[in-house]
Design an enzyme around this catalytic site. Sequence first.
Site, mmCIF file in Angstrom:
data_model
loop_
_atom_site.group_PDB
_atom_site.id
_atom_site.type_symbol
_atom_site.label_atom_id
_atom_site.label_comp_id
_atom_site.label_asym_id
_atom_site.label_seq_id
_atom_site.Cartn_x
_atom_site.Cartn_y
_atom_site.Cartn_z
ATOM 1 C CG ASP A 8 14.366 -1.852 -9.150
ATOM 2 O OD1 ASP A 8 13.244 -1.680 -8.840
ATOM 3 O OD2 ASP A 8 15.251 -1.616 -8.422
ATOM 4 C CG ASP A 10 15.693 1.763 -3.501
ATOM 5 O OD1 ASP A 10 16.583 2.345 -3.290
ATOM 6 O OD2 ASP A 10 15.372 0.723 -2.495
ATOM 7 N N GLY A 45 13.586 -3.986 -2.725
ATOM 8 C CA GLY A 45 12.675 -4.571 -3.730
ATOM 9 C C GLY A 45 11.248 -5.333 -3.248
ATOM 10 N NE ARG A 48 4.264 2.244 1.681
ATOM 11 C CZ ARG A 48 3.353 2.746 1.021
ATOM 12 N NH1 ARG A 48 2.308 3.174 1.686
ATOM 13 N NH2 ARG A 48 3.637 3.203 -0.232
ATOM 14 C CB SER A 115 8.513 2.795 -4.758
ATOM 15 O OG SER A 115 8.102 3.709 -4.008
ATOM 16 C CG ASN A 117 5.975 6.866 -1.738
ATOM 17 O OD1 ASN A 117 4.938 7.674 -1.754
ATOM 18 N ND2 ASN A 117 6.270 5.869 -1.239
ATOM 19 C CG ASP A 169 18.709 -2.923 -6.045
ATOM 20 O OD1 ASP A 169 17.408 -2.790 -6.935
ATOM 21 O OD2 ASP A 169 18.759 -2.572 -5.007
HETATM 22 P P1 B16 Z 1 7.056 2.111 -0.824
HETATM 23 P P2 B16 Z 1 12.021 -0.339 -6.273
HETATM 24 C C1 B16 Z 1 11.168 -0.635 -3.462
HETATM 25 O O1 B16 Z 1 11.727 -0.032 -4.638
HETATM 26 C C2 B16 Z 1 12.407 -0.563 -2.266
HETATM 27 O O2 B16 Z 1 13.424 -1.222 -3.092
HETATM 28 C C3 B16 Z 1 11.618 -1.414 -1.241
HETATM 29 O O3 B16 Z 1 12.602 -1.191 -0.320
HETATM 30 C C4 B16 Z 1 10.214 -0.764 -0.764
HETATM 31 O O4 B16 Z 1 9.705 -1.467 0.264
HETATM 32 C C5 B16 Z 1 9.354 -1.003 -1.938
HETATM 33 O O5 B16 Z 1 9.779 0.013 -3.192
HETATM 34 C C6 B16 Z 1 7.937 -0.007 -1.699
HETATM 35 O O6 B16 Z 1 8.218 1.245 -1.495
HETATM 36 O O7 B16 Z 1 6.637 2.003 0.520
HETATM 37 O O8 B16 Z 1 7.607 3.397 -1.343
HETATM 38 O O9 B16 Z 1 5.702 2.095 -1.709
HETATM 39 O O10 B16 Z 1 13.516 -1.467 -5.705
HETATM 40 O O11 B16 Z 1 11.067 -1.758 -6.509
HETATM 41 O O12 B16 Z 1 12.286 0.733 -7.021
HETATM 42 MG MG MG Z 2 15.319 -1.914 -6.409
#
Ligand code: B16
Ligand code: MG
Length: 214
Positions: A8, A10, A45, A48, A115, A117, A169
Amino acid sequence: MIQAVIFDLDGVIVDTAHYHFVAWQRLARELGITFTEHDNERLKGVSRMRSLEIILEIGGVSLSEEKKEELATKKNTWFVEYIEAIKPEEVFPGVPQMLQQLRAQNYKVALASSSKNAETVIRLLQIGHLFDAIVDGTMITHTKPDPEIFLLAAKKINEAPANCVVFEDAEAGVEAALAAGMKCVGVGSPAQLGKANFIVAKTAEFDLGKLQGL
Ligand code: B16
Ligand code: MG
């Protein structure tokens, strides 16, 4: 036999949660909603749109789908601005070395992040070359705890799910990994990640010698 490790992003490789928090808090303030760092834990996790819905629930606010799309896009514009400042030094200590060691031991290594991004973050951290495949939120329909993202990662590296270990996490991420038929190392607190096969406080604390015994 474990042949591949899926990470993962974040909370496992870098703390982008902080940047998400600052952007969500700015939006919440505009909406007159109090949104704390404690509340932010609930967003880890999840997608959005689900994140926005949680914030609106906290504030007792209900909005049209169109308005929600507009607000989610606004938050993302701020988030993208903030993450442009991410430096390679922000990658969690020992993680690049861990990825290199895995590759040296002939494990396949993939990234699976909700994410949209993730590609940008990986580029800024300068660690893209350490992954055999990258799967992110732009490539899936169902977010964690659905197993889709991990199953797609396994497919991309041509491995059976049973041969994969996931580092996660978030509780939703641990559930997704197990639902995919994979083993899971939880990164964080046992109180939250109790379902994982093994738990470490920090990603690089995991002893790679334990991979086959999970
Ligand atoms: P985005 P992961 C997740 O990343 C984040 O933990 C979560 O807080 C966020 O809302 C999600 O990505 C979407 O992100 O808005 O950038 O598309 O933990 O899956 O790496
Ligand atoms: Mg994560």
